[in-house]
Design an enzyme around this catalytic site. Structure first.
Site, PDB file in Angstrom:
ATOM      1  N   GLU A 183       9.499  -5.818   4.741  1.00  0.00           N
ATOM      2  CA  GLU A 183       9.592  -7.207   4.287  1.00  0.00           C
ATOM      3  C   GLU A 183       9.392  -7.299   2.778  1.00  0.00           C
ATOM      4  OE1 GLU A 183       7.519  -7.378   8.410  1.00  0.00           O
ATOM      5  OE2 GLU A 183       7.465  -6.095   6.612  1.00  0.00           O
TER       6      GLU A 183
ATOM      7  N   GLY B  70      -5.621  -3.082   3.829  1.00  0.00           N
ATOM      8  CA  GLY B  70      -4.877  -4.233   3.326  1.00  0.00           C
ATOM      9  C   GLY B  70      -5.644  -5.526   3.351  1.00  0.00           C
ATOM     10  N   ARG B  71      -6.337  -5.799   4.469  1.00  0.00           N
ATOM     11  CA  ARG B  71      -7.035  -7.083   4.575  1.00  0.00           C
ATOM     12  C   ARG B  71      -8.336  -7.107   3.790  1.00  0.00           C
ATOM     13  NH1 ARG B  71      -6.720  -4.289   9.107  1.00  0.00           N
ATOM     14  NH2 ARG B  71      -8.559  -3.717  10.334  1.00  0.00           N
TER      15      ARG B  71
ATOM     16  N   HIS C   5      -8.398 -36.019  12.539  1.00  0.00           N
ATOM     17  CA  HIS C   5      -7.384 -36.901  13.111  1.00  0.00           C
ATOM     18  C   HIS C   5      -6.304 -36.113  13.843  1.00  0.00           C
ATOM     19  CE1 HIS C   5      -9.003 -40.463  11.036  1.00  0.00           C
ATOM     20  NE2 HIS C   5      -9.356 -39.589  10.119  1.00  0.00           N
TER      21      HIS C   5
ATOM     22  N   GLU D 115      -7.206  -9.151  13.243  1.00  0.00           N
ATOM     23  CA  GLU D 115      -6.634  -7.828  13.046  1.00  0.00           C
ATOM     24  C   GLU D 115      -7.733  -6.764  13.074  1.00  0.00           C
ATOM     25  OE1 GLU D 115      -2.936  -7.127  10.621  1.00  0.00           O
ATOM     26  OE2 GLU D 115      -4.363  -6.046   9.343  1.00  0.00           O
TER      27      GLU D 115
ATOM     28  N   LYS E 147       7.212  -3.732  15.045  1.00  0.00           N
ATOM     29  CA  LYS E 147       7.967  -3.165  13.924  1.00  0.00           C
ATOM     30  C   LYS E 147       8.880  -2.038  14.396  1.00  0.00           C
ATOM     31  CE  LYS E 147       4.516  -4.077  10.301  1.00  0.00           C
ATOM     32  NZ  LYS E 147       3.664  -3.432   9.267  1.00  0.00           N
TER      33      LYS E 147
ATOM     34  N   LYS F  70       0.833  -1.202   0.000  1.00  0.00           N
ATOM     35  CA  LYS F  70       0.000   0.000   0.000  1.00  0.00           C
ATOM     36  C   LYS F  70       0.869   1.254   0.000  1.00  0.00           C
ATOM     37  CE  LYS F  70      -4.007   2.082   2.252  1.00  0.00           C
ATOM     38  NZ  LYS F  70      -5.092   1.878   3.219  1.00  0.00           N
TER      39      LYS F  70
END
Length: 505
Positions: free
Chosen positions: A198, A251-252, A368, A337, A478, A192
């Protein structure tokens, strides 16, 4: 909290909750009341909350809570492009990307979408030479959404082989390099701000990989997906290969914007548009339907019943479809978030729990691994089962028949339980679940599923009186990482020792 909201919560707390078996026995119409179908494209989605403890009385109470919480007005603001993120003074206009929202915003989104379509189709037609691979670099919402959609929709056939890389761990990027031919690879950089450390570190390494392997103009192989196009130009991307999106898109919630570029590259524009259309159908339903008939709102009623009134600290999601194996991870970010907050939208302490911990897996593997706890453990865990009537494979139909039988059997077993004189073999039952059953998992229904959960998350936030659209909680770590990078001192003894042990001190 206003007096009317306090009264609504108190009225809900005072209601008696019967066992699921009792509720079914007392009301022959329970299934019809608590299940509904939403038509999507050429198919549809069935939602069934009858195996939850929702009752007519609780639904009445939650409708009163929604009214006291100003749900209708908040929903109006959401679709009108008004501020619904007060801490940052922003709108949240992801629905406008699907054509449902403020007119000016939907028009802007349509123009940006047309620009993206032109580039996608030009690449598919060979405008940038042979393109067989795409390495999509992003993190958080810039990666989770594309990874989910590509994995769900491009298993049988992909126009371009897409690899989504989010982790700064170089092992992840090297795995993508190993699967791609640099001569026929594009790199999409999704950020964005176009400053995410990263993402930009991985992008720089990808450019070096291209150059080291004979690509003369590595920057010419980059597509930038960003709300800060000027930053992408400064970084070296040609403006004709920058696909912007609006600042009001979080973002999400961004898969519907140019962040969906890798999806369109993998499955083609027609399917990407179908995904948008499926989401838009849910937008219209959520915008125009009131009370318990509003399916995302009804889901939020069930969520609040268990997290706020019955103390459930987690919510489990199990997709009985390999194509949806990444859905629990996607929902983790979307829900935790958004609603993992401890203050109200007015900046006051929240009176009660907020988002539960979202977790899950894929059936039948999870049976399982973790279902022992669901059936006989001491935790109350509401469960969502998600499945498709149509199979995603062409093998013997026995595969899909067994898959669906297991899905439905687990919900029935959680509810019914089983008595035994041997307590180690006894199942208490009365454990809640909901089922979401799609006719077929195609692009439209995937879009609908994602949009349903977006609006469910928003509805939960309104009922709790919190802001779903900021995420300051991700910043502190961060900041400390940047302090470490600059050689900062004064950390706790444990952190200082770890830095020294790793050679970072």
């Amino acid at each position: 909290m206003s007096d009317s909201r306090k009264q609504a919560w108190q009225a809900l707390r005072e209601q008696t909750v019967e066992t699921l078996a009792t509720l079914f026995a007392a009301d022959p119409g329970r299934l019809a009341k608590l299940s509904a179908r939403l038509e999507i494209g050429t198919g549809g989605v069935l939602f069934d909350w009858s195996k939850t403890h929702l009752t007519d009385g609780l639904l009445d109470g939650f409708e009163s809570l929604a009214e006291a919480s100003g749900f209708s007005e908040m929903r109006r603001k959401l679709f009108a492009g008004e501020v619904v993120n007060p801490t940052e003074g922003r709108a949240a206009e992801h629905s406008s990307l699907r054509g449902v929202g403020k007119e000016a915003s939907t028009e802007e989104a349509a123009a940006l979408r047309a620009r993206m379509q032109l580039l996608v189709e030009a690449i598919h037609e060979g405008a940038l030479g042979e393109v067989r691979h795409l390495i999509h670099i992003g993190i958080g919402g810039s990666a989770l959404g594309p990874a989910l959609a590509v994995d769900a929709l491009a298993r049988d056939f992909a126009l371009v082989d897409v690899h989504v890389v989010s982790n700064i761990d170089g092992v992840a990027l090297e795995a993508a390099f190993a699967a791609c031919d640099p001569a026929t690879t594009l790199v999409a950089v999704a950020s964005k701000t176009f400053t995410t450390i990263e993402t930009m570190t991985n992008a720089t390494s990808a450019l070096k990989w291209l150059a080291d392997n004979g690509v003369i103009d590595p920057y010419g192989r980059v597509i930038a997906l960003t709300a800060a196009p000027e930053k992408a130009v400064e970084w070296g991307v040609d403006e004709t290969r920058i696909l912007p999106f609006a600042e009001s898109v979080g973002g999400r919630y961004s898969i519907w914007s140019s962040i969906g570029f890798p999806v369109a590259m993998a499955v083609g524009w027609e399917d990407f548009q179908a995904m948008l259309d499926g989401a838009a159908a849910v937008d219209v339903h959520f915008r125009d339907t009131d009370g318990r008939a509003n399916l995302p709102l009804r889901a939020a009623f069930a969520d609040q019943l268990y997290s706020r009134l019955r103390g459930a600290q987690t919510r489990a999601v199990f997709a009985y479809d390999e194509r949806l194996r990444l859905l629990p991870s996607y929902l983790q970010q979307l829900e935790m978030e958004s609603n993992g907050k401890s203050v109200t939208a007015e900046g006051k302490p929240v009176e009660g729990p907020t988002a539960p911990i979202t977790w899950g897996g894929v059936g039948t593997d999870a049976q399982h691994a973790v279902f022992q706890l669901l059936h006989q453990g001491t935790h109350l865990v509401p469960v969502d089962f998600i499945a498709s009537i149509a199979p995603g494979d062409e093998l013997d139909p026995a595969h899909h028949r067994i898959l669906l039988m297991n899905c439905f059997a687990q919900g029935a077993a959680l509810m019914a339980g089983k008595d035994s004189d041997d307590l180690a073999r006894a199942y208490p039952g009365d454990r809640p679940s909901a089922t979401i059953l799609v006719d077929d998992l195609d692009a439209a229904t995937l879009g609908a599923l994602i949009a349903f959960h977006e609006h469910r998350t928003f509805a939960n936030a309104v009922l709790m009186g919190i802001n779903a659209f900021d995420q300051f909680g991700v910043e502190l770590g961060k900041e400390i990482a940047r302090k470490i990078e600059k050689g900062g001192e004064g950390f706790d003894a444990s952190t200082e020792a770890l830095l020294a042990a790793a050679g970072l001190g």
